[in-house]
Design an enzyme around this catalytic site. Sequence first.
Site, PDB file in Angstrom:
ATOM      1  N   GLY A 119     -24.124  10.354 -10.861  1.00  0.00           N
ATOM      2  CA  GLY A 119     -22.694  10.089 -11.024  1.00  0.00           C
ATOM      3  C   GLY A 119     -21.995   9.900  -9.703  1.00  0.00           C
ATOM      4  N   LYS A 140     -25.230  10.125  -1.071  1.00  0.00           N
ATOM      5  CA  LYS A 140     -24.626  11.081  -2.011  1.00  0.00           C
ATOM      6  C   LYS A 140     -23.125  11.175  -1.705  1.00  0.00           C
ATOM      7  CE  LYS A 140     -25.163  15.967  -3.340  1.00  0.00           C
ATOM      8  NZ  LYS A 140     -26.033  17.140  -3.179  1.00  0.00           N
ATOM      9  N   ARG A 203     -29.465  11.195   2.068  1.00  0.00           N
ATOM     10  CA  ARG A 203     -30.521  12.147   1.758  1.00  0.00           C
ATOM     11  C   ARG A 203     -31.855  11.419   1.745  1.00  0.00           C
ATOM     12  NH1 ARG A 203     -29.607  16.119  -3.253  1.00  0.00           N
ATOM     13  NH2 ARG A 203     -29.694  14.267  -4.547  1.00  0.00           N
ATOM     14  N   ASP A 279     -32.112  19.521 -13.876  1.00  0.00           N
ATOM     15  CA  ASP A 279     -31.863  18.283 -13.130  1.00  0.00           C
ATOM     16  C   ASP A 279     -31.908  18.523 -11.628  1.00  0.00           C
ATOM     17  OD1 ASP A 279     -29.448  19.717 -14.037  1.00  0.00           O
ATOM     18  OD2 ASP A 279     -28.406  18.357 -12.678  1.00  0.00           O
ATOM     19  N   ASP A 289     -31.010  19.239  -4.137  1.00  0.00           N
ATOM     20  CA  ASP A 289     -29.662  19.482  -4.650  1.00  0.00           C
ATOM     21  C   ASP A 289     -29.079  20.800  -4.172  1.00  0.00           C
ATOM     22  OD1 ASP A 289     -29.278  17.065  -5.741  1.00  0.00           O
ATOM     23  OD2 ASP A 289     -29.335  17.685  -7.827  1.00  0.00           O
TER      24      ASP A 289
HETATM   25  P1  AMP Z   1     -24.806  18.520  -9.299  1.00  0.00           P
HETATM   26  O1  AMP Z   1     -23.956  19.685  -9.647  1.00  0.00           O
HETATM   27  O2  AMP Z   1     -24.470  17.898  -7.960  1.00  0.00           O
HETATM   28  O3  AMP Z   1     -26.273  18.761  -9.478  1.00  0.00           O
HETATM   29  O4  AMP Z   1     -24.389  17.378 -10.352  1.00  0.00           O
HETATM   30  C1  AMP Z   1     -24.569  17.498 -11.734  1.00  0.00           C
HETATM   31  C2  AMP Z   1     -24.191  16.175 -12.376  1.00  0.00           C
HETATM   32  O5  AMP Z   1     -22.801  15.909 -12.201  1.00  0.00           O
HETATM   33  C3  AMP Z   1     -24.929  14.970 -11.803  1.00  0.00           C
HETATM   34  O6  AMP Z   1     -25.177  14.073 -12.845  1.00  0.00           O
HETATM   35  C4  AMP Z   1     -23.926  14.398 -10.822  1.00  0.00           C
HETATM   36  O7  AMP Z   1     -24.129  13.036 -10.604  1.00  0.00           O
HETATM   37  C5  AMP Z   1     -22.605  14.661 -11.543  1.00  0.00           C
HETATM   38  N1  AMP Z   1     -21.490  14.793 -10.600  1.00  0.00           N
HETATM   39  C6  AMP Z   1     -21.247  15.831  -9.749  1.00  0.00           C
HETATM   40  N2  AMP Z   1     -20.122  15.588  -9.034  1.00  0.00           N
HETATM   41  C7  AMP Z   1     -19.639  14.393  -9.431  1.00  0.00           C
HETATM   42  C8  AMP Z   1     -18.509  13.602  -9.063  1.00  0.00           C
HETATM   43  N3  AMP Z   1     -17.639  13.993  -8.137  1.00  0.00           N
HETATM   44  N4  AMP Z   1     -18.365  12.413  -9.684  1.00  0.00           N
HETATM   45  C9  AMP Z   1     -19.216  11.991 -10.627  1.00  0.00           C
HETATM   46  N5  AMP Z   1     -20.289  12.690 -11.012  1.00  0.00           N
HETATM   47  C10 AMP Z   1     -20.508  13.874 -10.439  1.00  0.00           C
HETATM   48 MG    MG Z   2     -27.897  17.848  -9.316  1.00  0.00          MG
END
Ligand code: AMP
Ligand code: MG
Length: 511
Positions: A119, A140, A203, A279, A289
């Site tokens: 995302g 990222k 990354r 994930d 991550d």
């Molecule tokens: P993470 O907590 O970074 O492992 O992200 C978990 C999910 O949320 C993943 O699919 C990320 O791509 C999405 N995500 C986290 N932050 C954002 C953001 N600011 N905008 C869009 N998607 C996000």
């Molecule tokens: Mg993640």
Amino acid sequence: MRLLKNHGSASARGESPLKKDMLENPTLDLHPAGWRFDHSYKRLPEIFYSEANPVAVREPGLAIFNDALARTLGLDADRLDSSEGAAIFAGNAIPDGASPIAQAYAGHQFGHFTMLGDGRAILLGEHLAPDGCRFDIQLKGSGRTPFSRRGDGRATLGPMLREYIISEAMHALGIPTTRSLAVATTGEGVIRETELPGAVLTRVAASHIRVGTFEFAAARGGLEELRALAEHTRLRHFPETADAENPALALLEGVIELQSALIAQWVLVGFIHGVMNTDNMALSGETIDYGPCAFMDVYDPTTVFSSIDRQGRYAYGNQAAIAQWNLTRLAESLLPLLNPDESHAVELAQEALAKFSVRFEFHWLEGMKKKIGLFTNESGDVELIKSLLEWMQRTRADYTNALRDLDPQCVPTNADADFCEWHAQWLSRLSLQPQSLVEAKKLMQRHNPAIIPRNHKVEEALDAAVERGDYAPLKRLLAAISKPYDETTANADFRLPRPVGASEYRTFCGT
Ligand code: AMP
Ligand code: MG
């Protein structure tokens, strides 16, 4: 290089062993700055990704650039530590040969299944380093993608610098991890609880294939898509299993072994990942991550730093159990490939999964033995180690320093009776091995880091960089953590534990 147009405020719009590359590898042109992109992941069925470009930012700048990593990748570090590099690492320019995509995946977040995907990340492609190793180059925080849902696709400077610091510290400690090539600033604000400076992290990873990628394949794809992903992953990360009789089982067993070794290494250095959702677990066996992760100071298995982990699901002492839980989700996703007969497939999966805790305990014990100077095996070794840990917990000892300060030739003058008793037991155990106490001490010094990225030091460095644009403390910290086993007068302040009276450390999700 292709330049992308900045459409105004995007925020508003929301050392690995050399492995022979088993993936199709066409002859590639070498591009300026040394990029050599290939796209094996893009040869998978289309459900696994969406083509998407990074969203250009207003004013690209380079906050930090990893010269040494660039050189190992065969990149022209001098050329990239520049406005050209800033444009690439901010997502405003696409290097020649790149073919950007956002990857699809799913995941269990705190136990609940969700469809996810990149995302806020873009995979530029796989760069082939001069030694033949293949690395994902991912941006990222690079703007919205088809997987962004309600998110803005952006990241902020503090957490991206934090990932840079911790991932580079893990690498220096010899723990498999994704690396950080650069943090670029965007010149744009990102709205969180307050407005914060935006940033993009570059990354570098063996791959970004996650347990959640397989959960996605099992939920969304047919058998052929699942098989394609499994074969891609197996040949990419486990080329030694090329001729395996049961390829999916070889993949599962390979991942279980790598993860058992990885989590043992985390536990040995006191690392707490903080958000071990499926994930966030990579099949390559790399730590991936970095969000609310941190290093434990006072030894306590219940330690949790993450503000969102209220139940302690991802506490320090729970990490092996959670890894096994995650691997069970991987095994479930692979069932149809393990055997056409479901009950036989389940049996194979259970047998493989049962090995996780045995292998974890093995890796952990091997590591702990070195930490206390043991070269040989004796029946009471586990008990000896556990009683040291219990003493640490009772006395609220600093995990890193308590181990680093252990000295077979010296009992601290202010030690309590329990410690003196343990020390005597330890000495009699050491006397059972042929190696001298000096050799034991040397072994310990190679396996007990003096320098970890201590939470208060990380915060100090981030504050200076983010609040005042002063990168000197960050650079000093990076220099110190890059040599974790060196004890010098210059790095003495990095070895001090959390100041007495400082409030409990809390980490927040990396968004
Ligand atoms: P993470 O907590 O970074 O492992 O992200 C978990 C999910 O949320 C993943 O699919 C990320 O791509 C999405 N995500 C986290 N932050 C954002 C953001 N600011 N905008 C869009 N998607 C996000
Ligand atoms: Mg993640």
